[in-house]
Scaffold this motif. Structure first.
Motif, PDB file in Angstrom:
ATOM      1  N   MET A  61       0.840  -1.188   0.000  1.00 36.11           N
ATOM      2  CA  MET A  61       0.000   0.000   0.000  1.00 36.11           C
ATOM      3  C   MET A  61       0.876   1.240   0.000  1.00 36.11           C
ATOM      4  N   THR A  62       0.468   2.210  -0.813  1.00 34.45           N
ATOM      5  CA  THR A  62       1.156   3.490  -0.847  1.00 34.45           C
ATOM      6  C   THR A  62       0.164   4.586  -0.501  1.00 34.45           C
ATOM      7  N   THR A  63       0.525   5.467   0.419  1.00 35.69           N
ATOM      8  CA  THR A  63      -0.328   6.586   0.794  1.00 35.69           C
ATOM      9  C   THR A  63       0.256   7.870   0.225  1.00 35.69           C
ATOM     10  N   LEU A  64      -0.578   8.614  -0.476  1.00 37.83           N
ATOM     11  CA  LEU A  64      -0.171   9.879  -1.080  1.00 37.83           C
ATOM     12  C   LEU A  64      -0.940  11.000  -0.383  1.00 37.83           C
ATOM     13  N   TRP A  65      -0.214  11.885   0.280  1.00 41.65           N
ATOM     14  CA  TRP A  65      -0.844  12.989   0.994  1.00 41.65           C
ATOM     15  C   TRP A  65      -0.825  14.254   0.143  1.00 41.65           C
ATOM     16  N   ASP A  66      -1.920  14.998   0.191  1.00 38.93           N
ATOM     17  CA  ASP A  66      -2.021  16.273  -0.540  1.00 38.93           C
ATOM     18  C   ASP A  66      -1.474  16.105  -1.961  1.00 38.93           C
ATOM     19  N   THR A  67      -2.060  15.181  -2.673  1.00 44.82           N
ATOM     20  CA  THR A  67      -1.532  14.788  -3.975  1.00 44.82           C
ATOM     21  C   THR A  67      -2.429  15.286  -5.098  1.00 44.82           C
ATOM     22  N   THR A  68      -2.196  14.782  -6.292  1.00 43.84           N
ATOM     23  CA  THR A  68      -2.997  15.150  -7.459  1.00 43.84           C
ATOM     24  C   THR A  68      -3.506  13.883  -8.140  1.00 43.84           C
ATOM     25  N   GLY A  69      -4.495  14.049  -8.995  1.00 48.59           N
ATOM     26  CA  GLY A  69      -5.014  12.907  -9.730  1.00 48.59           C
ATOM     27  C   GLY A  69      -3.953  12.274 -10.608  1.00 48.59           C
ATOM     28  N   SER A  70      -3.099  13.070 -11.209  1.00 48.53           N
ATOM     29  CA  SER A  70      -2.035  12.538 -12.069  1.00 48.53           C
ATOM     30  C   SER A  70      -1.069  11.672 -11.279  1.00 48.53           C
ATOM     31  N   ALA A  71      -0.747  12.099 -10.050  1.00 50.21           N
ATOM     32  CA  ALA A  71       0.167  11.308  -9.224  1.00 50.21           C
ATOM     33  C   ALA A  71      -0.457   9.967  -8.840  1.00 50.21           C
ATOM     34  N   VAL A  72      -1.774   9.954  -8.617  1.00 47.88           N
ATOM     35  CA  VAL A  72      -2.459   8.699  -8.284  1.00 47.88           C
ATOM     36  C   VAL A  72      -2.415   7.751  -9.474  1.00 47.88           C
ATOM     37  N   VAL A  73      -2.666   8.282 -10.676  1.00 48.02           N
ATOM     38  CA  VAL A  73      -2.616   7.455 -11.889  1.00 48.02           C
ATOM     39  C   VAL A  73      -1.225   6.862 -12.071  1.00 48.02           C
TER      40      VAL A  73
ATOM     41  N   VAL B 137     -14.431   9.373  -0.916  1.00 51.86           N
ATOM     42  CA  VAL B 137     -14.903   9.926   0.359  1.00 51.86           C
ATOM     43  C   VAL B 137     -14.871  11.442   0.237  1.00 51.86           C
ATOM     44  N   ARG B 138     -16.043  12.040   0.212  1.00 53.95           N
ATOM     45  CA  ARG B 138     -16.131  13.505   0.117  1.00 53.95           C
ATOM     46  C   ARG B 138     -16.105  14.073   1.525  1.00 53.95           C
ATOM     47  N   ARG B 139     -15.029  14.775   1.857  1.00 54.03           N
ATOM     48  CA  ARG B 139     -14.867  15.296   3.210  1.00 54.03           C
ATOM     49  C   ARG B 139     -14.734  16.815   3.179  1.00 54.03           C
ATOM     50  N   GLN B 140     -15.367  17.463   4.093  1.00 56.41           N
ATOM     51  CA  GLN B 140     -15.206  18.901   4.318  1.00 56.41           C
ATOM     52  C   GLN B 140     -15.278  19.679   3.007  1.00 56.41           C
ATOM     53  N   ILE B 141     -16.452  19.621   2.376  1.00 60.61           N
ATOM     54  CA  ILE B 141     -16.649  20.368   1.133  1.00 60.61           C
ATOM     55  C   ILE B 141     -16.436  21.858   1.361  1.00 60.61           C
ATOM     56  N   GLU B 142     -16.666  22.295   2.592  1.00 56.54           N
ATOM     57  CA  GLU B 142     -16.509  23.726   2.889  1.00 56.54           C
ATOM     58  C   GLU B 142     -15.067  24.134   3.130  1.00 56.54           C
ATOM     59  N   ALA B 143     -14.113  23.192   3.069  1.00 57.70           N
ATOM     60  CA  ALA B 143     -12.700  23.524   3.289  1.00 57.70           C
ATOM     61  C   ALA B 143     -12.254  24.599   2.290  1.00 57.70           C
ATOM     62  N   PRO B 144     -11.419  25.553   2.714  1.00 53.77           N
ATOM     63  CA  PRO B 144     -11.050  26.681   1.837  1.00 53.77           C
ATOM     64  C   PRO B 144     -10.202  26.286   0.638  1.00 53.77           C
ATOM     65  N   ALA B 145      -9.442  25.208   0.756  1.00 49.56           N
ATOM     66  CA  ALA B 145      -8.554  24.807  -0.345  1.00 49.56           C
ATOM     67  C   ALA B 145      -8.833  23.358  -0.721  1.00 49.56           C
ATOM     68  N   PRO B 146      -8.851  23.058  -2.025  1.00 52.87           N
ATOM     69  CA  PRO B 146      -9.050  21.662  -2.436  1.00 52.87           C
ATOM     70  C   PRO B 146      -7.834  20.810  -2.084  1.00 52.87           C
ATOM     71  N   ARG B 147      -8.101  19.553  -1.760  1.00 50.18           N
ATOM     72  CA  ARG B 147      -7.011  18.664  -1.384  1.00 50.18           C
ATOM     73  C   ARG B 147      -7.428  17.222  -1.652  1.00 50.18           C
ATOM     74  N   LEU B 148      -6.453  16.399  -2.029  1.00 54.27           N
ATOM     75  CA  LEU B 148      -6.692  14.987  -2.288  1.00 54.27           C
ATOM     76  C   LEU B 148      -5.675  14.148  -1.532  1.00 54.27           C
ATOM     77  N   ASP B 149      -6.163  13.243  -0.691  1.00 53.80           N
ATOM     78  CA  ASP B 149      -5.332  12.222  -0.058  1.00 53.80           C
ATOM     79  C   ASP B 149      -5.766  10.872  -0.622  1.00 53.80           C
ATOM     80  N   ALA B 150      -4.814  10.018  -0.954  1.00 53.62           N
ATOM     81  CA  ALA B 150      -5.160   8.757  -1.609  1.00 53.62           C
ATOM     82  C   ALA B 150      -4.325   7.608  -1.066  1.00 53.62           C
ATOM     83  N   GLU B 151      -4.966   6.437  -0.992  1.00 53.13           N
ATOM     84  CA  GLU B 151      -4.284   5.181  -0.702  1.00 53.13           C
ATOM     85  C   GLU B 151      -4.379   4.316  -1.952  1.00 53.13           C
TER      86      GLU B 151
END
Length: 349
Positions: A1-13, A65-79
């Motif tokens: 398993m690899t965890t990517l913090w504050d990443t992008t869709g391209s990095a997940v691909v 998992v849609r979390r904190q839609i009201e967060a001021p900045a978009p962010r993606l964490d992925a496993e």
């Protein structure tokens, strides 16, 4: 398993491709992509059910998992997992924050398995209109669960109003053991008689506000050509919302199927002793796995939904959906889209 913090869709691909190169034969035979939409509080049970379903049907598993839609900045964490806790295949768990959560398809689309059907399952209260979620528009089959709504009958009505071929509901899937038992019981009566059996009426005893009980009564009404109602019985209904079913047949005969507390049912019919058969309460993973067995429109579900809600011609509707942009922050008090103009609509095929 690899965890990517504050990443992008391209990095997940890229990470999924890198793990695929080392996965070898583990990744062969992917039959479909299963997209699961769940709240953070339900992720664990959604993962468990999706893993059980993936063991039955090899698939690429994408959990959103849609979390904190009201967060001021978009962010993606992925496993990113291959052959790990989410089954033997490929799996990606994506937690999305801020406005990114409203555009989950921008991350999901590049991760879909090539040339494979897409199934989207909402583990939670389903959207009132599936077309407001692009993850529904890109799917070949859409699985909701009206039994998780606060008002299950209102949820059934919304499913009928919003229905398109390819939709199904786990409240309907929960009727499978009952439908199988009732079909075999009526066939048994026909075998004893040596001729066809005509059902004149009947009733489903259980919780009148339960979606599964309503759909079971709707299916019986559609199949038997007579009204079958839901009434509150004397016995406490089981997990499916149904405690027993009574069918009134021609020749003044009745068939009773009554659930017991040991995962079985007692069948009483004329001229034969009582019999006990298995009537299990399927686990969530089994329900999802059952729905993944077929990817064509579920016409019996459409018929049951029509009878349960009074809708008509559901199977004749177009299976294609047009994405309607919906911002929860700009919804009207009823929760419906606020009348965005046509330029805000995106056709997704």
């Amino acid at each position: 398993m690899t965890t990517l913090w504050d990443t992008t869709g391209s990095a997940v691909v890229k990470e999924l491709a890198a793990q695929r190169r080392t996965g070898g034969a583990v990744l062969s035979g992917v039959a479909l992509t299963l997209v699961v939409v769940a709240d953070e509080g339900r992720v664990a049970e959604a993962e468990e059910a999706a893993t059980a379903a993936a063991e039955q049907h090899p698939c690429r598993l994408l959990i959103v998992v849609r979390r904190q839609i009201e967060a001021p900045a978009p962010r993606l964490d992925a496993e990113v997992l291959i052959g790990g806790r989410l089954g033997p295949g490929e799996a990606v768990v994506m937690r999305m924050y801020g406005r990114l959560a409203l555009h989950a398809e921008s991350v999901v689309l590049p991760l879909l398995a090539a040339d494979a059907p897409v199934v989207t399952w909402w583990h939670g209260t389903p959207p009132e209109r599936l077309s407001t979620d692009a993850l529904a528009v890109i799917a070949d089959r859409r699985i909701t669960d009206s039994s998780m709504a606060e008002d299950q009958l209102a949820a059934l009505g919304a499913r009928a109003e919003d229905y398109a071929p390819g939709d199904t509901d786990l409240a309907w899937t929960r009727t499978t053991p009952w439908r199988s038992t009732l079909t075999s019981t009526v066939d048994s009566v026909a075998g004893r008689r040596g001729d066809a059996v005509v059902v004149r009426g009947g009733q489903v005893e259980g919780d009148p506000g339960n979606a599964t009980a309503r759909l079971l009564a709707g299916w019986l009404t559609a199949r038997c050509g007579c009204e079958v109602t839901v009434v509150e019985g004397d016995r406490r209904p089981g997990p499916s919302g149904v405690s027993s079913v009574v069918l009134r047949l021609d020749q003044d005969e009745e068939v009773h199927v009554t659930a017991d507390r040991r995962g079985g049912a007692v069948i009483a019919q004329p001229y034969r002793p009582e019999a006990t058969v298995a009537l299990p309460d399927p686990q969530l993973g089994d329900l999802v796995g059952e729905e993944l067995r077929r990817l064509d429109p579920d016409e019996p579900f459409a018929e049951a939904l029509e009878a349960a809600t009074g809708a008509s011609d559901l199977a004749a509707r177009s299976p294609e959906r047009e994405h309607v942009w919906f911002d929860p922050a700009q919804a009207d008090p009823d929760g419906a889209p606020d009348g965005a103009d046509e330029d805000a609509r995106e056709a997704v095929r």
